[in-house]
Write an enzyme that holds these catalytic residues in place. Sequence first.
Site, PDB file in Angstrom:
ATOM      1  N   ASN A   6       4.485  -3.821  -0.627  1.00  0.00           N
ATOM      2  CA  ASN A   6       4.580  -4.861   0.726  1.00  0.00           C
ATOM      3  C   ASN A   6       3.185  -5.288   0.848  1.00  0.00           C
ATOM      4  O   ASN A   6       3.101  -5.012   1.175  1.00  0.00           O
ATOM      5  CB  ASN A   6       4.657  -3.458   2.045  1.00  0.00           C
ATOM      6  CG  ASN A   6       4.663  -4.513   3.097  1.00  0.00           C
ATOM      7  OD1 ASN A   6       4.953  -5.882   2.883  1.00  0.00           O
ATOM      8  ND2 ASN A   6       4.777  -4.135   4.730  1.00  0.00           N
ATOM      9  N   TRP A   7       3.920  -6.863   0.164  1.00  0.00           N
ATOM     10  CA  TRP A   7       2.552  -7.528   0.038  1.00  0.00           C
ATOM     11  C   TRP A   7       1.864  -8.154   1.074  1.00  0.00           C
ATOM     12  O   TRP A   7       0.841  -8.343   1.630  1.00  0.00           O
ATOM     13  CB  TRP A   7       2.287  -8.461  -0.981  1.00  0.00           C
ATOM     14  CG  TRP A   7       2.277  -7.810  -2.176  1.00  0.00           C
ATOM     15  CD1 TRP A   7       3.063  -7.064  -2.829  1.00  0.00           C
ATOM     16  CD2 TRP A   7       2.382  -9.103  -3.521  1.00  0.00           C
ATOM     17  NE1 TRP A   7       2.122  -6.754  -4.088  1.00  0.00           N
ATOM     18  CE2 TRP A   7       2.171  -7.940  -4.806  1.00  0.00           C
ATOM     19  CE3 TRP A   7       1.548 -10.341  -3.578  1.00  0.00           C
ATOM     20  CZ2 TRP A   7       2.126  -8.631  -6.218  1.00  0.00           C
ATOM     21  CZ3 TRP A   7       1.451 -11.061  -4.544  1.00  0.00           C
ATOM     22  CH2 TRP A   7       2.319  -9.824  -5.699  1.00  0.00           C
ATOM     23  N   LYS A   8       2.747  -7.923   2.519  1.00  0.00           N
ATOM     24  CA  LYS A   8       2.535  -8.251   3.556  1.00  0.00           C
ATOM     25  C   LYS A   8       1.585  -9.708   3.736  1.00  0.00           C
ATOM     26  O   LYS A   8       2.131 -10.496   2.805  1.00  0.00           O
ATOM     27  CB  LYS A   8       1.877  -7.586   4.318  1.00  0.00           C
ATOM     28  CG  LYS A   8       1.843  -6.177   3.880  1.00  0.00           C
ATOM     29  CD  LYS A   8       0.779  -4.979   5.132  1.00  0.00           C
ATOM     30  CE  LYS A   8       0.845  -3.330   5.335  1.00  0.00           C
ATOM     31  NZ  LYS A   8       0.132  -2.448   5.793  1.00  0.00           N
ATOM     32  N   HIS A  13       9.131  -2.651  10.317  1.00  0.00           N
ATOM     33  CA  HIS A  13       7.564  -2.320  10.398  1.00  0.00           C
ATOM     34  C   HIS A  13       7.312  -2.036  10.980  1.00  0.00           C
ATOM     35  O   HIS A  13       7.237  -2.726  12.188  1.00  0.00           O
ATOM     36  CB  HIS A  13       7.099  -3.300   8.800  1.00  0.00           C
ATOM     37  CG  HIS A  13       6.051  -2.739   8.358  1.00  0.00           C
ATOM     38  ND1 HIS A  13       4.873  -2.896   8.968  1.00  0.00           N
ATOM     39  CD2 HIS A  13       5.729  -1.978   7.353  1.00  0.00           C
ATOM     40  CE1 HIS A  13       3.881  -2.259   8.652  1.00  0.00           C
ATOM     41  NE2 HIS A  13       4.185  -2.000   7.324  1.00  0.00           N
ATOM     42  N   GLU A  46       4.228  -3.305  12.468  1.00  0.00           N
ATOM     43  CA  GLU A  46       3.620  -4.384  12.466  1.00  0.00           C
ATOM     44  C   GLU A  46       4.378  -5.533  12.552  1.00  0.00           C
ATOM     45  O   GLU A  46       3.938  -6.097  13.876  1.00  0.00           O
ATOM     46  CB  GLU A  46       2.643  -4.778  10.713  1.00  0.00           C
ATOM     47  CG  GLU A  46       1.881  -4.399  10.520  1.00  0.00           C
ATOM     48  CD  GLU A  46       1.031  -3.824   9.392  1.00  0.00           C
ATOM     49  OE1 GLU A  46       1.336  -4.911   8.794  1.00  0.00           O
ATOM     50  OE2 GLU A  46       0.651  -3.029   8.823  1.00  0.00           O
ATOM     51  N   GLU A  62       6.523   5.474   8.096  1.00  0.00           N
ATOM     52  CA  GLU A  62       5.276   5.103   7.847  1.00  0.00           C
ATOM     53  C   GLU A  62       4.834   5.484   9.397  1.00  0.00           C
ATOM     54  O   GLU A  62       4.327   4.870  10.302  1.00  0.00           O
ATOM     55  CB  GLU A  62       5.646   3.626   7.548  1.00  0.00           C
ATOM     56  CG  GLU A  62       5.781   3.327   6.089  1.00  0.00           C
ATOM     57  CD  GLU A  62       5.138   2.277   5.668  1.00  0.00           C
ATOM     58  OE1 GLU A  62       4.734   2.080   4.820  1.00  0.00           O
ATOM     59  OE2 GLU A  62       5.555   0.969   6.445  1.00  0.00           O
ATOM     60  N   GLY A 104      -3.548   1.728   6.487  1.00  0.00           N
ATOM     61  CA  GLY A 104      -4.209   0.758   6.184  1.00  0.00           C
ATOM     62  C   GLY A 104      -5.474   1.446   6.093  1.00  0.00           C
ATOM     63  O   GLY A 104      -6.453   0.701   6.254  1.00  0.00           O
ATOM     64  N   SER A 143      -1.345   4.604   3.438  1.00  0.00           N
ATOM     65  CA  SER A 143      -2.437   4.596   2.567  1.00  0.00           C
ATOM     66  C   SER A 143      -2.054   5.171   1.214  1.00  0.00           C
ATOM     67  O   SER A 143      -2.449   6.304   0.871  1.00  0.00           O
ATOM     68  CB  SER A 143      -3.581   5.937   3.643  1.00  0.00           C
ATOM     69  OG  SER A 143      -3.955   4.865   4.083  1.00  0.00           O
ATOM     70  N   GLY A 197       1.034  -0.445   0.647  1.00  0.00           N
ATOM     71  CA  GLY A 197       0.713  -1.999   1.166  1.00  0.00           C
ATOM     72  C   GLY A 197      -0.092  -2.526   0.318  1.00  0.00           C
ATOM     73  O   GLY A 197      -0.093  -2.636  -0.741  1.00  0.00           O
ATOM     74  N   GLY A 198      -1.476  -1.876   0.280  1.00  0.00           N
ATOM     75  CA  GLY A 198      -2.470  -2.494   0.452  1.00  0.00           C
ATOM     76  C   GLY A 198      -2.808  -2.406  -1.636  1.00  0.00           C
ATOM     77  O   GLY A 198      -2.685  -2.904  -2.208  1.00  0.00           O
TER      78      GLY A 198
HETATM   79  P1  PGA Z   1      -0.520   0.611   4.011  1.00  0.00           P
HETATM   80  O1  PGA Z   1       0.238  -0.209   4.309  1.00  0.00           O
HETATM   81  O2  PGA Z   1       0.179   1.180   2.049  1.00  0.00           O
HETATM   82  O3  PGA Z   1      -1.943  -0.270   3.534  1.00  0.00           O
HETATM   83  O4  PGA Z   1      -1.296   1.668   4.248  1.00  0.00           O
HETATM   84  C1  PGA Z   1       1.751   0.475   4.193  1.00  0.00           C
HETATM   85  C2  PGA Z   1       2.842  -0.441   4.598  1.00  0.00           C
HETATM   86  O5  PGA Z   1       2.143  -0.675   5.997  1.00  0.00           O
HETATM   87  O6  PGA Z   1       4.155  -0.696   4.039  1.00  0.00           O
END
Ligand code: PGA
Length: 258
Positions: A13-15, A103, A105, A173, A179, A218, A239-240
């Site tokens: 997930n590149w956000k 998600h 966010e 999640e 993150g 993470s 994510g990251g």
């Molecule tokens: P993260 O994000 O791997 O950077 O913790 C995961 C996500 O929000 O899908």
Amino acid sequence: MTKMTKGALVAGNWKMNGLKASKAEFDKIVAGIAERGDALLCDTLICPPTTLLQSFASAAASTGSSVALGAQNCHPLVSGAHTGDISAEMIADAGGSYIIVGHSERRLDHGETNDDVKAKAVAAHRARMKAIICVGEDEETRLSGMAENYVTAQLVKSLPDDCSSDNTLIAYEPIWAIGTGRVPSVADVAAMHAHIRSTLERTKIKNPNKVKILYGGSVKASNAGQLMSADNVSGALVGGASLKAEDFLGIIDAAYCV
Ligand code: PGA
């Protein structure tokens, strides 16, 4: 040492990250997946920002890559006067086959409710795509011992009435792990995933035992193997660590070295 079963999914997930130049990184992911060939035991998915979806999908198609493409959100309706929104049909048209919905966010930044998430999952299915429905508790809820109840409520209310393991995945999640570099213990992840599985069994979803339940928060190459070897964990939403080919490929490799 157990081997991960074929069919697990490692999803990136590149956000809100990535410009045209990021295609070079995507090309490295595609090349890395091609290099692994038959040794690759998991399916792979990248959900870039929508601005990059079409170019990534074309690049993957032109090389015959197995990497799937997806989006991070959609509007529930097919089309219309909804300035700034993008429909599931548009995502499919651009080459996407998955949509992440709900998600945390989006739930937090945009006030998306479980009803909104359900409507978006229905839209993904209408456009013949798979919905990855995200659930997860915040830290306060975890500390209060109510995480399972909270996740049950999110899951039951966000799940479309008519869905199956073919078109629906769940991503657990925990918000406090996203993150932050903080990860729940493997035992806690296994307990929550078992709880999600048994909750699915009480819903109308078809083939609840086959629904993929991804862990996210993470995930990196150094913890992915352990997390993904837990019972009922069918892959990862990353994510990251999905933004750099080296990191993402490291997670793919961990998926079958656990
Ligand atoms: P993260 O994000 O791997 O950077 O913790 C995961 C996500 O929000 O899908």
